[in-house]
Design a protein around this motif. Structure first.
Motif, PDB file in Angstrom:
ATOM      1  N   ASP A 368      12.917 -11.106   0.325  1.00 49.23           N
ATOM      2  CA  ASP A 368      13.181 -11.666   1.646  1.00 49.23           C
ATOM      3  C   ASP A 368      13.096 -10.519   2.656  1.00 49.23           C
ATOM      4  N   PRO A 369      12.127 -10.559   3.581  1.00 47.23           N
ATOM      5  CA  PRO A 369      11.927  -9.430   4.506  1.00 47.23           C
ATOM      6  C   PRO A 369      13.192  -9.093   5.304  1.00 47.23           C
ATOM      7  N   GLN A 370      14.066 -10.105   5.524  1.00 45.07           N
ATOM      8  CA  GLN A 370      15.297  -9.865   6.297  1.00 45.07           C
ATOM      9  C   GLN A 370      16.303  -9.023   5.517  1.00 45.07           C
ATOM     10  N   SER A 371      16.255  -9.085   4.189  1.00 43.33           N
ATOM     11  CA  SER A 371      17.318  -8.440   3.414  1.00 43.33           C
ATOM     12  C   SER A 371      16.895  -7.084   2.844  1.00 43.33           C
ATOM     13  N   ILE A 372      15.694  -6.615   3.194  1.00 43.56           N
ATOM     14  CA  ILE A 372      15.263  -5.301   2.687  1.00 43.56           C
ATOM     15  C   ILE A 372      14.800  -4.386   3.832  1.00 43.56           C
ATOM     16  N   VAL A 373      14.790  -3.084   3.532  1.00 39.51           N
ATOM     17  CA  VAL A 373      14.070  -2.146   4.403  1.00 39.51           C
ATOM     18  C   VAL A 373      12.889  -1.620   3.596  1.00 39.51           C
ATOM     19  N   VAL A 374      11.849  -1.220   4.320  1.00 45.66           N
ATOM     20  CA  VAL A 374      10.643  -0.688   3.665  1.00 45.66           C
ATOM     21  C   VAL A 374      10.491   0.775   4.075  1.00 45.66           C
ATOM     22  N   ARG A 392      -5.457  10.046  -0.218  1.00 48.30           N
ATOM     23  CA  ARG A 392      -5.716   8.682   0.249  1.00 48.30           C
ATOM     24  C   ARG A 392      -4.587   7.799  -0.251  1.00 48.30           C
ATOM     25  N   GLY A 393      -4.262   6.771   0.507  1.00 46.00           N
ATOM     26  CA  GLY A 393      -3.344   5.767  -0.009  1.00 46.00           C
ATOM     27  C   GLY A 393      -2.019   5.698   0.698  1.00 46.00           C
ATOM     28  N   LEU A 394      -1.213   4.765   0.230  1.00 45.15           N
ATOM     29  CA  LEU A 394       0.041   4.421   0.902  1.00 45.15           C
ATOM     30  C   LEU A 394       1.055   3.971  -0.157  1.00 45.15           C
ATOM     31  N   LEU A 395       2.312   4.400   0.024  1.00 44.66           N
ATOM     32  CA  LEU A 395       3.402   3.938  -0.850  1.00 44.66           C
ATOM     33  C   LEU A 395       4.453   3.243   0.000  1.00 44.66           C
ATOM     34  N   HIS A 396       4.862   2.060  -0.399  1.00 45.93           N
ATOM     35  CA  HIS A 396       5.998   1.365   0.214  1.00 45.93           C
ATOM     36  C   HIS A 396       7.093   1.227  -0.834  1.00 45.93           C
ATOM     37  N   VAL A 397       8.320   1.671  -0.484  1.00 45.99           N
ATOM     38  CA  VAL A 397       9.472   1.440  -1.367  1.00 45.99           C
ATOM     39  C   VAL A 397      10.382   0.423  -0.683  1.00 45.99           C
ATOM     40  N   TYR A 398      10.958  -0.463  -1.474  1.00 53.70           N
ATOM     41  CA  TYR A 398      11.799  -1.539  -0.934  1.00 53.70           C
ATOM     42  C   TYR A 398      13.239  -1.328  -1.381  1.00 53.70           C
ATOM     43  N   ALA A 399      14.170  -1.392  -0.399  1.00 49.34           N
ATOM     44  CA  ALA A 399      15.581  -1.207  -0.727  1.00 49.34           C
ATOM     45  C   ALA A 399      16.408  -2.295  -0.063  1.00 49.34           C
ATOM     46  N   GLU A 400      17.457  -2.715  -0.768  1.00 49.82           N
ATOM     47  CA  GLU A 400      18.323  -3.752  -0.198  1.00 49.82           C
ATOM     48  C   GLU A 400      19.056  -3.192   1.019  1.00 49.82           C
ATOM     49  N   ARG A 401      18.962  -3.914   2.140  1.00 49.02           N
ATOM     50  CA  ARG A 401      19.627  -3.503   3.370  1.00 49.02           C
ATOM     51  C   ARG A 401      21.124  -3.334   3.123  1.00 49.02           C
ATOM     52  N   GLY A 403      23.721  -2.100   0.894  1.00 49.62           N
ATOM     53  CA  GLY A 403      24.044  -1.254  -0.255  1.00 49.62           C
ATOM     54  C   GLY A 403      22.968  -0.235  -0.612  1.00 49.62           C
ATOM     55  N   GLY A 404      21.747  -0.451  -0.131  1.00 55.00           N
ATOM     56  CA  GLY A 404      20.696   0.546  -0.317  1.00 55.00           C
ATOM     57  C   GLY A 404      20.111   0.625  -1.718  1.00 55.00           C
ATOM     58  N   ARG A 405      20.295  -0.434  -2.523  1.00 49.98           N
ATOM     59  CA  ARG A 405      19.741  -0.365  -3.872  1.00 49.98           C
ATOM     60  C   ARG A 405      18.218  -0.466  -3.825  1.00 49.98           C
ATOM     61  N   PHE A 406      17.562   0.400  -4.608  1.00 59.47           N
ATOM     62  CA  PHE A 406      16.100   0.396  -4.700  1.00 59.47           C
ATOM     63  C   PHE A 406      15.675  -0.772  -5.594  1.00 59.47           C
ATOM     64  N   VAL A 407      14.790  -1.644  -5.082  1.00 59.99           N
ATOM     65  CA  VAL A 407      14.461  -2.848  -5.866  1.00 59.99           C
ATOM     66  C   VAL A 407      12.983  -2.967  -6.236  1.00 59.99           C
ATOM     67  N   GLY A 408      12.116  -2.154  -5.612  1.00 62.07           N
ATOM     68  CA  GLY A 408      10.710  -2.291  -5.972  1.00 62.07           C
ATOM     69  C   GLY A 408       9.822  -1.412  -5.120  1.00 62.07           C
ATOM     70  N   ALA A 409       8.545  -1.345  -5.506  1.00 62.87           N
ATOM     71  CA  ALA A 409       7.594  -0.528  -4.747  1.00 62.87           C
ATOM     72  C   ALA A 409       6.175  -1.011  -5.030  1.00 62.87           C
ATOM     73  N   GLU A 410       5.302  -0.802  -4.058  1.00 59.97           N
ATOM     74  CA  GLU A 410       3.868  -1.019  -4.265  1.00 59.97           C
ATOM     75  C   GLU A 410       3.145   0.200  -3.710  1.00 59.97           C
ATOM     76  N   MET A 411       2.100   0.595  -4.383  1.00 63.62           N
ATOM     77  CA  MET A 411       1.416   1.837  -3.990  1.00 63.62           C
ATOM     78  C   MET A 411      -0.055   1.806  -4.354  1.00 63.62           C
ATOM     79  N   VAL A 412      -0.853   2.420  -3.488  1.00 67.80           N
ATOM     80  CA  VAL A 412      -2.194   2.852  -3.880  1.00 67.80           C
ATOM     81  C   VAL A 412      -2.227   4.324  -3.516  1.00 67.80           C
ATOM     82  N   GLY A 413      -2.618   5.167  -4.460  1.00 66.85           N
ATOM     83  CA  GLY A 413      -2.619   6.594  -4.163  1.00 66.85           C
ATOM     84  C   GLY A 413      -2.730   7.424  -5.422  1.00 66.85           C
ATOM     85  N   PRO A 414      -2.640   8.750  -5.232  1.00 69.55           N
ATOM     86  CA  PRO A 414      -2.860   9.647  -6.371  1.00 69.55           C
ATOM     87  C   PRO A 414      -1.756   9.567  -7.419  1.00 69.55           C
ATOM     88  N   ARG A 415      -2.169   9.648  -8.677  1.00 62.08           N
ATOM     89  CA  ARG A 415      -1.246   9.731  -9.828  1.00 62.08           C
ATOM     90  C   ARG A 415      -0.187   8.633  -9.816  1.00 62.08           C
TER      91      ARG A 415
END
Ligand SMILES: Cc1cc2nc3c(=O)[nH]c(=O)nc-3n(C[C@H](O)[C@H](O)[C@H](O)COP(=O)(O)OP(=O)(O)OC[C@H]3O[C@@H](n4cnc5c(N)ncnc54)[C@H](O)[C@@H]3O)c2cc1C
Length: 465
Positions: A368-374, A392-401, A403-415
């Motif tokens: 839910d975009p409202q309940s996370i920060v990117v 080249r590329g971009l990493l997005h990490v998602y955390a719960e607004r 409590g700040g718990r890390f919940v997921g990520a999507e990335m295109v980039g090195p290694r």
């Protein structure tokens, strides 16, 4: 006709099936594993391993051709010998298959049945026309196969799927790849780097498994610098012309074009192998694809002693998931009705393209975009990435607004394959962004890029953005 009575019958000797058989035996169950096709597993024969072998050759070709920016010049032409490339792919592939065959050889002969299984009822299987097996429990671990739409079938021998590529003796001059999913991207880019003219056509707008629009746009830009990729292509017609296929389409600039290719690679998804199983004889409820309804936690079909593991259930069609599910289904089949849920590890997916793609934990579209920060980092100016000219590329990490718990990520980039592990382990440990930032980061490494994204998330969590 032989008849056999066992505790557990496993259909399919792939990764899931072999794991299920071994887990059932470990519980003391009299078990058999039934295989209709060649032994060796999809992973080793036509999947993970040969695709990575082709990619390794492609990386060697790419490095040889791209040294100039470092001041490293090749005195003469870089020659890619397609025959040698395919010889290594096939011989190393055969080596990996050999290890699986050694494992199969260690299974007692009386536990191995050769032939295709179909259900007579929910406890009885017919193997070809030679054996009937009565089993207290059955594990369906029949895997999946390329799903090819009828419109492609008319292309005859110009149509190939992933399995066919790993039988080639030489590389063709050109290939049209349909489907920029994991398989299409990996094979398409590898062939392009090996000198094959490649164009990749998508239909849905997707690029690999990415769901985050910004990360997807970054991936699309990176890939289009190397080969033509249109994720939402308009293909008007496709037809055989002599020894080639002519594809008529509108390109990304809206211009009508026609191109000829030696082959069309259909990487348009996979379907579960259930067609020949006669599942209608079991009385189980089936979904639209004919797969029995099952509980994704226990892999059990209702309360019946039938379990579904690996790619056939399409929950997470990945090698490590197939192995985990197989072990769980084998244990549950042996212990039925004492059935326990599988403890799943954090979700993780990697595409071995360049730049690589990875997703861990929850996907962007599941949140839910409202309940996370990117938190974000671009690799364009990231130190180590630039050193290696892989910036080249971009990493997005998602955390719960909250409590700040890390919940997921999507990335295109090195290694990305390595960051995927760090981040999947962090999801599984339920770490917060603050706890992740309290870990050490060496210098100069790609992981410093991750730290930038985590710091960005931390700033946004504080509401300073
Ligand atoms: C090109 C490609 C690249 C891949 N790359 C990766 C990767 O990099 N990383 C990753 O994690 N995953 C990857 N995968 C996915 C991975 O290979 C699968 O998740 C895994 O192999 C699934 O194992 P399985 O046991 O479910 O199926 P399989 O290994 O396919 O086993 C199913 C077996 O069942 C047999 N069978 C089917 N029907 C019957 C029947 N009626 N009777 C008897 N036997 C039957 C089949 O012959 C087969 O041997 C890739 C897949 C492909 C195609």
């Amino acid at each position: 006709m032989h008849t056999l009575t066992v505790d557990v019958a496993v259909i399919g000797a792939g990764t899931a099936g072999l794991a299920a058989y071994r887990a059932a035996v470990a519980q003391g169950a009299r078990s058999v594993v039934i295989e209709g096709g060649p032994y060796g597993t999809t992973c080793a024969r036509v999947g993970c391993m040969p695709s990575k072998l082709l990619i390794a050759a492609a990386e060697a070709a790419h490095s040889a051709q791209h040294g100039a920016a470092f001041g490293v010049h090749i005195d003469g032409r870089v020659v890619i010998d397609g025959r040698e490339v395919m010889t290594r792919v096939k011989s190393e592939r055969d080596r990996f298959v050999g290890f699986v065959l050694d494992g199969v050889a260690s299974i007692p002969e009386e536990d191995k049945l050769v032939g295709y299984a179909r259900f007579i009822d929910k406890n009885t299987l017919q193997i070809d026309d030679h054996t009937r097996v009565h089993a207290r429990s059955i594990v369906i671990a029949t895997g999946s196969s390329p799903a090819v739409a009828p419109s492609f079938q008319a292309l005859g021998d110009r149509l190939v799927v992933n399995d066919d590529i790993f039988e080639w003796d030489d590389l063709p001059a050109s290939v049209a790849v349909f489907g920029p999913g994991v398989i299409g991207l990996e094979l398409g880019q590898a062939l392009a780097r090996l000198g094959v003219r490649v164009r990749v056509f998508g239909a849905s707008g997707r690029v690999g498994p990415l769901t985050d629009p910004a990360v997807r746009a970054s991936a699309l830009e990176a890939f289009n610098q190397e080969f033509a990729l249109d994720p939402a292509a308009q293909v008007e017609a496709m037809q055989n012309e002599g020894d080639a296929v002519s594809v008529r389409f509108t390109d990304r600039n809206g211009l009508p074009r026609s191109e000829r290719f030696d082959y069309v690679l259909a990487a348009t998804g996979r379907r579960p192998n259930v067609a020949g199983l006669a599942l209608e004889n079991t009385g189980l409820s089936l979904d639209a694809r004919g797969v029995p309804l099952f509980d994704p936690a226990t892999l059990q079909c209702g309360t019946e002693p039938v379990f579904v593991a690996g790619d056939v259930n399409d929950v997470l069609p990945l090698l490590h998931e197939a192995a985990d599910e197989g072990r769980s289904a084998g244990r549950n089949a042996a212990c039925w009705p004492d059935v326990v849920p599988l403890t799943r590890t954090a979700a993780m997916a990697v595409v071995f393209s360049d730049p690589q793609i990875m997703l861990v934990g929850k996907h962007f579209t599941e949140l839910d975009p409202q309940s996370i920060v990117v938190g974000e980092v671009s690799f364009a100016n990231q130190g180590r990435s630039r050193v290696m000219l892989e910036n080249r590329g971009l990493l997005h990490v998602y955390a719960e607004r909250d409590g700040g718990r890390f919940v997921g990520a999507e990335m295109v980039g090195p290694r990305a394959e390595h960051l995927a592990h760090l981040l999947a382990w962090s999801v599984q440990q339920k770490l917060t962004i603050a706890q992740m930032l309290a870990m050490p980061f060496y210098h100069p490494v790609i992981e410093e890029g991750l730290r930038t994204a985590l710091r960005d998330a931390e700033t946004r969590l504080r509401g300073d953005d």
